[in-house]
Design an enzyme around this catalytic site. Structure first.
Site, PDB file in Angstrom:
ATOM      1  N   ARG A 164      -3.919  -9.968   4.660  1.00  0.00           N
ATOM      2  CA  ARG A 164      -4.247  -9.995   3.217  1.00  0.00           C
ATOM      3  C   ARG A 164      -3.020  -9.499   2.448  1.00  0.00           C
ATOM      4  NH1 ARG A 164      -6.374  -6.699  -0.722  1.00  0.00           N
ATOM      5  NH2 ARG A 164      -7.919  -7.654  -2.085  1.00  0.00           N
TER       6      ARG A 164
ATOM      7  N   LYS B  69       0.827  -1.216   0.000  1.00  0.00           N
ATOM      8  CA  LYS B  69       0.000   0.000   0.000  1.00  0.00           C
ATOM      9  C   LYS B  69       0.856   1.258   0.000  1.00  0.00           C
ATOM     10  CE  LYS B  69      -4.360  -1.886   1.284  1.00  0.00           C
ATOM     11  NZ  LYS B  69      -5.473  -2.007   2.204  1.00  0.00           N
TER      12      LYS B  69
HETATM   13  C1  9MG Z   1     -10.197  -5.456  -1.172  1.00  0.00           C
HETATM   14  N1  9MG Z   1      -9.233  -4.891  -0.248  1.00  0.00           N
HETATM   15  C2  9MG Z   1      -8.184  -4.075  -0.547  1.00  0.00           C
HETATM   16  N2  9MG Z   1      -7.538  -3.736   0.565  1.00  0.00           N
HETATM   17  C3  9MG Z   1      -8.161  -4.367   1.592  1.00  0.00           C
HETATM   18  C4  9MG Z   1      -7.981  -4.393   2.978  1.00  0.00           C
HETATM   19  O1  9MG Z   1      -7.017  -3.696   3.562  1.00  0.00           O
HETATM   20  N3  9MG Z   1      -8.804  -5.129   3.717  1.00  0.00           N
HETATM   21  C5  9MG Z   1      -9.820  -5.827   3.139  1.00  0.00           C
HETATM   22  N4  9MG Z   1     -10.632  -6.552   3.951  1.00  0.00           N
HETATM   23  N5  9MG Z   1     -10.053  -5.834   1.829  1.00  0.00           N
HETATM   24  C6  9MG Z   1      -9.240  -5.100   1.073  1.00  0.00           C
END
Ligand code: 9MG
Length: 301
Positions: free
Chosen positions: A276, A242
């Site tokens: 994730r 990010k």
């Molecule tokens: C789809 N998506 C993109 N970034 C995310 C994040 O930080 N958390 C979750 N739950 N979905 C995300």
């Protein structure tokens, strides 16, 4: 004293905890969260921020998923709507066309948990019918019909915080107290989901790193994960590649592996249950090291 004991035991059953921690349940399928789990990002969008739409073709997405499974991923998260800052909305038909063929193929091929990253009730229903295990909703079931769909389907669901919408969310995001506002929002959405009939034991919460937040907001939330965990639900976090990591390191999106793995471990250390990520093999290795250290006896003979 006995009354207090029974209340504690009963509340642990009610919130889906066994003596090793949280358990997500989809019919007969269970995912224990007694150790950190890795969720691999599978974007089937032409404009995702981190992979530039490389996995837009279903065959590429399937190859990518196979690599993640081999590397030890616990959950695949398939998304057909780009939610990167500045992204425009996608039609329901387009989102379904992107996600469902990939989901159907992966379900037929792998037994890992499959999550669908969507806010669209029609896709939630079709995905559940195609064998998805988990709903990942960055809009926390706020779309019309989403609460009812999630309650009816009975799948575990992740409720994420976002300020604004992807198209504008990074234009000067502001909070008086980011940690308490995000915690309050998640509590509100959790209560709305439970009132609609979603099983509390199947609710994950996510502070939504990068979704309407500055670097300072994101860092405050990362530090505050133990506080967010006090809500009594497992935490899912996404920090991988990010822009906050780009701001810290000065590196482009395809050069953020080290920063992403470091951020994942810091989140795990602060109590995150599901991470994730894009880079599954490196994150799986990092978590193995984390386990080796945390599971080791205090004193080696
Ligand atoms: C789809 N998506 C993109 N970034 C995310 C994040 O930080 N958390 C979750 N739950 N979905 C995300």
């Amino acid at each position: 004293m006995w009354a207090a004991f029974f209340v504690v035991v009963a509340s642990r059953f009610k919130t889906g905890m066994d003596n090793k921690g949280f358990v997500l349940q989809r019919g007969e399928r269970r995912l224990t969260l007694d150790r950190p789990r890795v969720m691999g990002v599978l974007n089937v969008t032409p404009d995702s921020f981190s992979d530039g739409g490389r996995f837009y073709r279903p065959e590429s997405a399937i190859d990518q998923a196979a690599g993640m499974v081999e590397a030890g991923v616990d959950i695949l998260d398939i998304g057909g709507e780009s939610t990167r800052p500045g992204a425009q909305a996608v039609s329901v038909a387009e989102e379904m066309d992107r996600v469902l063929p990939v989901l159907e193929t992966l379900r037929g091929r792998f037994d890992v948990w499959i999550s669908v990253d969507t806010s669209t009730p029609e896709l939630m229903r079709a995905a559940a019918a195609a064998g998805a295990d988990l709903l990942n909703d960055v809009r926390a079931l706020t779309r019309d019909g989403a609460l009812a769909a999630a309650a009816e389907l009975g799948l575990p669901v992740c409720l994420m915080h976002m300020q604004g919408e992807p198209s504008t969310m990074q234009q000067d995001p502001r909070y008086d107290d980011v940690v308490n506002q995000v915690a309050g929002y998640l509590q509100e959405r959790r209560d709305a989901a439970v009132s609609a009939g979603v099983n509390a034991a199947n609710i994950l919460l996510d502070p939504g790193f990068g979704f309407g937040k500055t670097l300072a907001h994101n860092l405050a939330l990362l530090r505050a994960l133990p506080h967010l965990a006090e809500a009594g639900h497992p935490l899912l976090v996404g920090l991988s590649r990010k822009s906050m990591l780009g701001k810290i390191t000065g590196k482009a999106v395809d050069q953020r592996l080290g920063a992403s793995v470091a951020a994942a471990l810091l989140a795990v250390q602060r109590g995150a249950h599901i991470i994730r990520v894009h880079d599954v093999p490196d994150t799986v290795d990092a978590i193995k090291v984390w386990h080796a250290v945390t599971d080791a006896p205090a004193r080696a003979e």
